[in-house]
Structures are given as C-alpha cells and as structure tokens.
Design a protein around this motif. Structure first.
Motif, PDB file in Angstrom:
ATOM      1  N   LYS A 190      10.207   7.993   2.808  1.00  0.00           N
ATOM      2  CA  LYS A 190      11.156   9.478   3.375  1.00  0.00           C
ATOM      3  C   LYS A 190      10.462   9.598   4.183  1.00  0.00           C
ATOM      4  N   SER A 191       8.865  10.233   3.932  1.00  0.00           N
ATOM      5  CA  SER A 191       7.894  11.002   5.132  1.00  0.00           C
ATOM      6  C   SER A 191       8.079   9.716   6.312  1.00  0.00           C
ATOM      7  N   MET A 192       8.463   9.101   6.900  1.00  0.00           N
ATOM      8  CA  MET A 192       7.654   8.415   8.090  1.00  0.00           C
ATOM      9  C   MET A 192       9.320   8.120   8.765  1.00  0.00           C
ATOM     10  N   LEU A 193      10.833   8.835   7.955  1.00  0.00           N
ATOM     11  CA  LEU A 193      12.241   9.148   8.511  1.00  0.00           C
ATOM     12  C   LEU A 193      12.028  10.067   8.704  1.00  0.00           C
ATOM     13  N   THR A 194      11.971  11.284   7.874  1.00  0.00           N
ATOM     14  CA  THR A 194      12.109  12.616   8.224  1.00  0.00           C
ATOM     15  C   THR A 194      11.257  13.215   8.908  1.00  0.00           C
TER      16      THR A 194
ATOM     17  N   GLY B 161       0.210  -1.386   0.330  1.00  0.00           N
ATOM     18  CA  GLY B 161       0.333  -0.169   0.145  1.00  0.00           C
ATOM     19  C   GLY B 161       0.704   1.549  -0.230  1.00  0.00           C
ATOM     20  N   VAL B 162       1.772   0.915   1.159  1.00  0.00           N
ATOM     21  CA  VAL B 162       2.863   2.207   0.291  1.00  0.00           C
ATOM     22  C   VAL B 162       3.454   2.666  -0.371  1.00  0.00           C
ATOM     23  N   ILE B 163       3.715   1.182  -1.351  1.00  0.00           N
ATOM     24  CA  ILE B 163       4.445   1.566  -2.811  1.00  0.00           C
ATOM     25  C   ILE B 163       3.130   2.082  -3.282  1.00  0.00           C
ATOM     26  N   VAL B 164       2.431   1.833  -3.695  1.00  0.00           N
ATOM     27  CA  VAL B 164       0.866   2.360  -4.396  1.00  0.00           C
ATOM     28  C   VAL B 164       0.742   3.393  -4.706  1.00  0.00           C
TER      29      VAL B 164
END
Length: 188
Positions: A173-177, A159-162
């Motif tokens: 990236k948003s879950m990292l930054t 789902g994240v990829i899609v």
C-alpha cells in the motif's frame, strides 16, 4: 493516533511498478515475441538509468545515501528479522538495501547481455556495430540473470510480506500511495 509521512515519491513509485511490468513482459515474451521483449528491455534500460540518476538527485528516501549500508548491517538485520526483533524503518531497511543492490546489478547484467544477444543474433541494437559474436555465451548469461532476477523478486515479495506482518503495515500500500504511517509512542 497515527500520522502519515510521505516516503515514496511519485517517480520512485512509477519506476517500481513500470519496472515490474517491463521485467515480466520481457521475461514471458522471450524469443517467441521478440519485438515486445526488446521494447520491454529498452524500457528497463531507461528505468535503470533514471533510477541511478534519481538515487543521487531524488527525494530523501529515494537517495542511495539514505539507505545503502554495509553487508554486515544487512546480515545483522536479517538475524533480527528471524527472531522477530527487527527494527522498523520508515524508508528501506538494511535487507531491502541489499535487495535493491542485488536487483540493480542483476538487471544491469540482463540489459548488457540482452543487448549483446540482440547484436550477435539479430545484428540490431546499439551494440550491433561492434560485431559481437559468441551469442551462446551471451544468451546463457542473459537467461541466467533473468532467472536469478526472478528468484530475487520472489525473495523480495517474501520479505515484503514478512516485514509487513512483523510491523503491522502494508508495504505494498505504501508503494502505491507513497505514504507510511508513523506509529505514536504508545503503539511502539
């Protein structure tokens, strides 16, 4: 021009990545390495308690009131996603909301059944004093929910990829930054 907005606060991001690590440590250690398996399980329990509290007291996008929705809304979103017409959300989308709830319930069941197995087979842990028996039942439940959670994780990553491709952004990236880009009107 794109502006950034802080979506995922540090506690949510740490929770997410420590949960990923702890789940996989527990999943791959199982019976062969009981001590790291048990410790990883306790970390998951602590994280679940934290996330439950943070879901009511945390920042805007961490609060359950910001993203929990009806199953009908989640299904409607998935229909729109299948036709590439899904609306972009700054925080969790309705499918993500359903996934969070499913993962939370499944992880909770892993924790409960794991504590019961530990009590029944090792006579250890917080449930040991209750004299829990039926280790086979609890062991089967523990294994089922561990595998079901792994299945949910695979769906979550897909789902994240899609979603990332559909909306031209990196959710990883948003879950990292912690930041997501806000698209200007000309880009929408």
């Amino acid at each position: 021009m794109k502006d950034k907005i802080k979506v995922w606060d540090l506690p949510v991001r740490l929770f997410h990545w420590i949960l990923v690590l702890s789940f996989f440590i527990a999943y791959f250690t199982e019976e062969e390495f009981l001590t790291p398996h048990v410790y990883a399980g306790y970390v998951v329990i602590g994280l679940m308690v934290f996330r439950l509290i943070w879901g009511f007291t945390g920042s805007r996008f961490a609060r359950f009131s910001n993203f929990i929705c009806s199953p009908a809304k989640s299904l409607a979103y998935l229909k729109d996603l299948a036709t590439s017409k899904a609306k972009r959300y700054i925080g969790h989308n309705p499918a993500g909301s359903a996934m969070i709830l499913l993962l939370f319930i499944s992880l909770l069941m892993i924790c409960i059944s794991g504590l019961a197995v530990y009590a029944a087979e090792e006579h250890a842990g917080p449930l040991a004093r209750f004299g829990i028996s039926h280790g086979d039942f609890w062991e089967e439940a523990h294994e089922f929910f561990a595998n079901f959670t792994l299945f949910l994780v695979v769906l979550h990553v897909a789902g994240v990829i899609v979603e990332s491709r559909l909306h031209g952004e990196s959710l990883v990236k948003s879950m990292l930054t912690g930041y997501k880009l806000i698209k200007t009107k000309s880009e929408q």
